[in-house]
Design a protein around this motif. Sequence first.
Motif, short mmCIF file in Angstrom:
data_model
loop_
_atom_site.label_atom_id
_atom_site.label_comp_id
_atom_site.label_asym_id
_atom_site.label_seq_id
_atom_site.Cartn_x
_atom_site.Cartn_y
_atom_site.Cartn_z
N GLY A 116 -18.00 18.53 -18.16
CA GLY A 116 -19.44 18.60 -18.40
C GLY A 116 -19.87 17.64 -19.50
O GLY A 116 -20.87 16.91 -19.36
N ILE A 117 -19.09 17.62 -20.60
CA ILE A 117 -19.44 16.75 -21.72
C ILE A 117 -19.37 15.28 -21.29
O ILE A 117 -20.26 14.48 -21.58
N VAL A 119 -19.59 14.02 -18.26
CA VAL A 119 -20.68 13.72 -17.31
C VAL A 119 -22.01 13.57 -18.05
O VAL A 119 -22.78 12.63 -17.82
N ALA A 120 -22.26 14.49 -18.99
CA ALA A 120 -23.53 14.45 -19.73
C ALA A 120 -23.64 13.16 -20.54
O ALA A 120 -24.69 12.49 -20.55
N LEU A 121 -22.53 12.77 -21.22
CA LEU A 121 -22.54 11.54 -22.02
C LEU A 121 -22.74 10.32 -21.14
O LEU A 121 -23.50 9.40 -21.49
N SER A 122 -22.08 10.32 -19.98
CA SER A 122 -22.22 9.18 -19.06
C SER A 122 -23.66 9.07 -18.58
O SER A 122 -24.22 7.97 -18.50
N ALA A 123 -24.24 10.22 -18.23
CA ALA A 123 -25.62 10.23 -17.75
C ALA A 123 -26.56 9.73 -18.83
O ALA A 123 -27.49 8.95 -18.58
N LEU A 124 -26.31 10.18 -20.07
CA LEU A 124 -27.15 9.75 -21.20
C LEU A 124 -27.05 8.25 -21.40
O LEU A 124 -28.07 7.55 -21.56
N SER A 183 -28.85 6.39 -18.49
CA SER A 183 -30.33 6.45 -18.56
C SER A 183 -30.86 5.65 -19.76
O SER A 183 -31.92 5.01 -19.66
#
Lengths: 255, 256
Positions: A16-17, A19-24, A27
């Motif tokens: 989750g971490i 994926v979230a960092l990659s998404a951030l 974007s």
Amino acid sequence: MILPKHLVSFLLVRVGIVVALSALWQSMAWLIASPDFPSLYSVIKSVQFHFNEGDMVNNILITLRRVLLSFIIAMLLGGIIGIMMGVNSLFNKLTDSLLIIMLNIPALVTILLCYIWFGLVEAAAIAAVAINKIPTVVVMIREGTRTVDKDLLAVAKIYKLSATKTFFSVFLPQLYPFIIAAARSGLSLIWKIVLVVELLGRSDGVGFALNTLFQFFDIAGILAYTFAFVMIILLIEILFFKPFDKLVARGACGD
Amino acid sequence: MIELNVAINNKYYPNSQQAVLAQLDFTVKPGEFVAIIGPSGCGKSTLLNMISGLEDCSGQHISYNERASQKYGANDSGVNNQSHQLGYIFQQPRLMPWLTVKENIELVLSPSQYHKIDGLLAQVGLDNKGGYFPSQLSGGMQRRVSIARAFAINPQLLLLDEPFNSLDAPTAARLRQLLLDLCIQRGTTVVFVTHDLSEAIYLADRIIFMSHSPSTIVHQAIVDLPKPRKESGVAELKWQAQLLVKYPHLLAGRID
């Protein structure tokens, strides 16, 4: 197949971490839309490019070899000196000032002096890295040695254990938490210094590659190398440090 | 079997002007169980540490004689003679927390002696606990492991420093019985430090009473009660009462 609950939560948190960092990252890159801030996608493409067509594998292997050699030298020498300082108060008094000086000499000064005195050779590079790391290992192992339980050493004396058995079965296990702390912090410091050493005086390795990429202002390339190297360090953590963690925790409450 | 001779004259702690032990002369006969009682801080543990060689004994005389009167002791640390003749059970079990019960006993043995361990663990009632770590055992079980470790080397002289302190009464009673059984079975010479007079009466052949520091021996009493004895039995309580009527301040280290 149903996974155990703790494994599911572990995977959820870890993945989750990431994926979230990659998404951030992705974007932010879209929002900023600047060549100075490449997107995750272009970094991954750059990894692929340097991996397939560049010298990335070779450079990483060369850097890893330097990291490994410096690490082993620093841990061994730092461990021996740290134990001697922790055990022998006279030796501690004699060397304490030198230790403080060594702790505070900037890494860059050591590197430059090693290159000047020994030449731009491999041994100078490895020595420079090891000299930078040894004092911090000494400090940690010395503190560990001071906490060694004398009551347990008394047991070894009463039951006439040999010096080897006393060292490896009674003394050293008490130092494991300090050794692993020194090794973890050591690895992270060493690979950072190795890159500086390579940047200043070697013609191969990740540090040299990063310098070349910097000259071309290839930010995606710089991030690609960082990305690849961090992955390798994480792999080392999982393959080598986690099993050692288990050894350290042996016999601890709830084991 | 082994005989212990102790002659201590003014033992000082390092960097101290005050002697902790003034004058102590006694002999423990082969196979004898001697209890030492004295007020807190009188140097009982120091005495055991000197006998064991953990404490510096330079200038003092501590020696062992085997029954055949072959002498190996010396004036210095006193234990550097025959291999594995001294066992020590401390106030705390002092087990290596990173080793299992079995490994803790293996530690003090050579590989050719490992076969003894299972039998020994069965003797102390821990036959299925060999693979456990000390942190997984109760306090009483940990003491039993330390007893098993001490007897694993088949000690000729066994030193015990208040080993059953801080245990509940039934557990302590069971361990006392276990200790007695093992000592009788093997003919071990024992020096047992305690502050509990009834424990000493239950276990010992002779009780040595020490004064406050700097310590001397204020009284020695042979416990002439038949064995096996009872914990707080009538005869034992009577013996204790008679002693304390005669010397009311004995446990405080005085015979006035």
